[in-house]
Scaffold this active site. Structure first.
Site, mmCIF file in Angstrom:
data_model
loop_
_atom_site.group_PDB
_atom_site.id
_atom_site.type_symbol
_atom_site.label_atom_id
_atom_site.label_comp_id
_atom_site.label_asym_id
_atom_site.label_seq_id
_atom_site.Cartn_x
_atom_site.Cartn_y
_atom_site.Cartn_z
ATOM 1 C CB SER A 29 5.242 -1.856 12.066
ATOM 2 O OG SER A 29 4.903 -0.491 12.294
ATOM 3 N N GLY A 37 2.656 2.359 10.862
ATOM 4 C CA GLY A 37 3.640 3.431 10.719
ATOM 5 C C GLY A 37 4.341 3.785 12.015
ATOM 6 N N GLY A 91 2.881 -1.092 4.302
ATOM 7 C CA GLY A 91 2.955 0.340 4.027
ATOM 8 C C GLY A 91 4.379 0.767 3.737
ATOM 9 N N GLY A 92 5.045 1.336 4.737
ATOM 10 C CA GLY A 92 6.369 1.936 4.543
ATOM 11 C C GLY A 92 7.363 1.026 3.831
ATOM 12 C CD GLU A 137 -2.807 5.663 6.753
ATOM 13 O OE1 GLU A 137 -2.820 5.733 5.516
ATOM 14 O OE2 GLU A 137 -1.891 5.089 7.391
ATOM 15 C CG ASN A 170 -1.699 1.276 1.386
ATOM 16 O OD1 ASN A 170 -1.737 2.093 0.464
ATOM 17 N ND2 ASN A 170 -2.331 1.454 2.540
ATOM 18 C CD1 TRP A 171 3.477 1.045 -3.048
ATOM 19 C CD2 TRP A 171 3.432 2.322 -4.890
ATOM 20 N NE1 TRP A 171 4.156 0.383 -4.043
ATOM 21 C CE2 TRP A 171 4.153 1.141 -5.184
ATOM 22 C CE3 TRP A 171 3.280 3.277 -5.907
ATOM 23 C CZ2 TRP A 171 4.710 0.893 -6.432
ATOM 24 C CZ3 TRP A 171 3.826 3.026 -7.165
ATOM 25 C CH2 TRP A 171 4.534 1.845 -7.419
ATOM 26 C CE LYS A 172 -0.123 3.265 4.841
ATOM 27 N NZ LYS A 172 -0.070 3.369 6.290
ATOM 28 C CG HIS A 227 -5.729 2.205 5.283
ATOM 29 N ND1 HIS A 227 -5.263 3.117 6.199
ATOM 30 C CD2 HIS A 227 -4.745 1.293 5.118
ATOM 31 C CE1 HIS A 227 -4.038 2.766 6.564
ATOM 32 N NE2 HIS A 227 -3.693 1.669 5.919
ATOM 33 C CD GLU A 231 -3.465 -2.197 7.300
ATOM 34 O OE1 GLU A 231 -2.428 -2.514 6.718
ATOM 35 O OE2 GLU A 231 -3.978 -1.066 7.181
HETATM 36 P P1 13P Z 1 3.122 0.403 7.751
HETATM 37 O O1 13P Z 1 3.586 -0.901 7.139
HETATM 38 O O2 13P Z 1 3.874 1.589 7.277
HETATM 39 O O3 13P Z 1 2.994 0.298 9.226
HETATM 40 O O4 13P Z 1 1.615 0.630 7.192
HETATM 41 C C1 13P Z 1 0.703 -0.388 7.271
HETATM 42 C C2 13P Z 1 -0.490 -0.011 6.484
HETATM 43 O O5 13P Z 1 -1.212 0.899 6.843
HETATM 44 C C3 13P Z 1 -0.761 -0.747 5.238
HETATM 45 O O6 13P Z 1 -2.032 -0.468 4.744
#
Ligand code: 13P
Length: 248
Positions: free
Chosen positions: A209, A171, A230-231, A96, A10-12, A94, A165
């Site tokens: 994470s 994050g 994510g990251g 967010e 997930n590149w956000k 998600h 999640e």
């Molecule tokens: P991180 O891997 O950066 O914690 O993010 C997880 C995420 O929100 C994937 O959708």
């Protein structure tokens, strides 16, 4: 039951045409993987990603989708638009988006339904905040979030991918322990079993994470069928290492 693992990046809201080209090239060059692999990219990069990945077995998806078919919804993107050029997945719900855009359980469920209606598989995210975990509400929260989707999709509920999640792990560098994650995944699987005949074939991903050094133990849990990353999905070497940590 052995389910093929799925690892989704997930590149956000990250990326640019040149950065994406290098990242995708790094992933493409590292194939084959023993699991299914997908990237969920920002809307403007979808069609270029589709072209870059065509001819490979890498999949791609969006990070959101409208609950509406079409109409006066400025800024929204419909499932039909995504489907028209081959989008495989859409992340919905998600944390967010739930937090920053006040998305309700029902809106998330309606988005999942709109995606499925166009043959796009929704990756439905559920997860509790730190305050909810500390108050002992984890089970109630994730069950409520998933139940809205199960209710709305009825006999199609078996077609979704679920992603657990925990919000406190996103994050933050704080990963749920494999045991903490497995416990919630088992609850979600039980909830799916009561609703969908094919619950044992459904994928429940863990996100929060996930890194190259913790992916293998997380993915070896019986009800963890891969990850939503994510990251670490923004660095080809890390993302590839996570995909390789996933047993077939
Ligand atoms: P991180 O891997 O950066 O914690 O993010 C997880 C995420 O929100 C994937 O959708």
């Amino acid at each position: 039951m052995s389910r093929r693992k799925l690892v989704v990046g997930n590149w956000k809201m990250h990326g640019s045409r040149s950065v994406n080209a290098a990242l995708l090239d790094g992933i493409v060059q590292a194939r084959p993987f023993g699991c299914d692999v997908a990237v969920c990219v920002p809307f403007p990069f979808l069609s270029e990603t589709a072209v870059t990945l065509s001819g490979s077995d890498l999949r791609w998806g969006a990070q959101d989708v409208s609950s509406h078919e079409q109409g006066a919804f400025t800024g929204e993107v419909s499932a039909g638009m995504l489907a028209e050029f081959g989008c495989r997945y859409a992340i919905v719900g998600h944390s967010e988006r739930r937090a920053l855009h006040a998305e309700s359980d029902q809106l998330v469920a309606d988005k999942a339904k709109a995606a499925l209606g166009r043959g796009v598989t929704p990756i439905v995210c559920v997860g509790e905040t730190l305050a909810q975990r500390e108050a002992g509400e984890t089970e109630a929260v994730v069950k409520r979030q998933l139940s809205a989707v199960i209710h709305t999709l009825a006999h199609c509920a078996g077609e979704i991918v679920v992603a657990y999640e925990p919000v406190w792990a996103i994050g933050t560098g704080l990963t749920a322990t494999p045991e903490q994650a497995q416990a919630v995944h088992a609850l979600l699987r039980a909830q799916l079993r009561a609703a969908a005949a094919r619950a044992d074939e459904m994928k429940i991903l863990y996100g929060g994470s996930v890194k190259p050094d913790n992916a293998a133990t997380l993915f070896s849990q019986p009800d963890i069928d891969g990850g939503l990353i994510g990251g670490a999905s923004l660095k080809a070497a890390d993302f590839v290492a996570i995909c390789r940590a996933s047993p077939a």
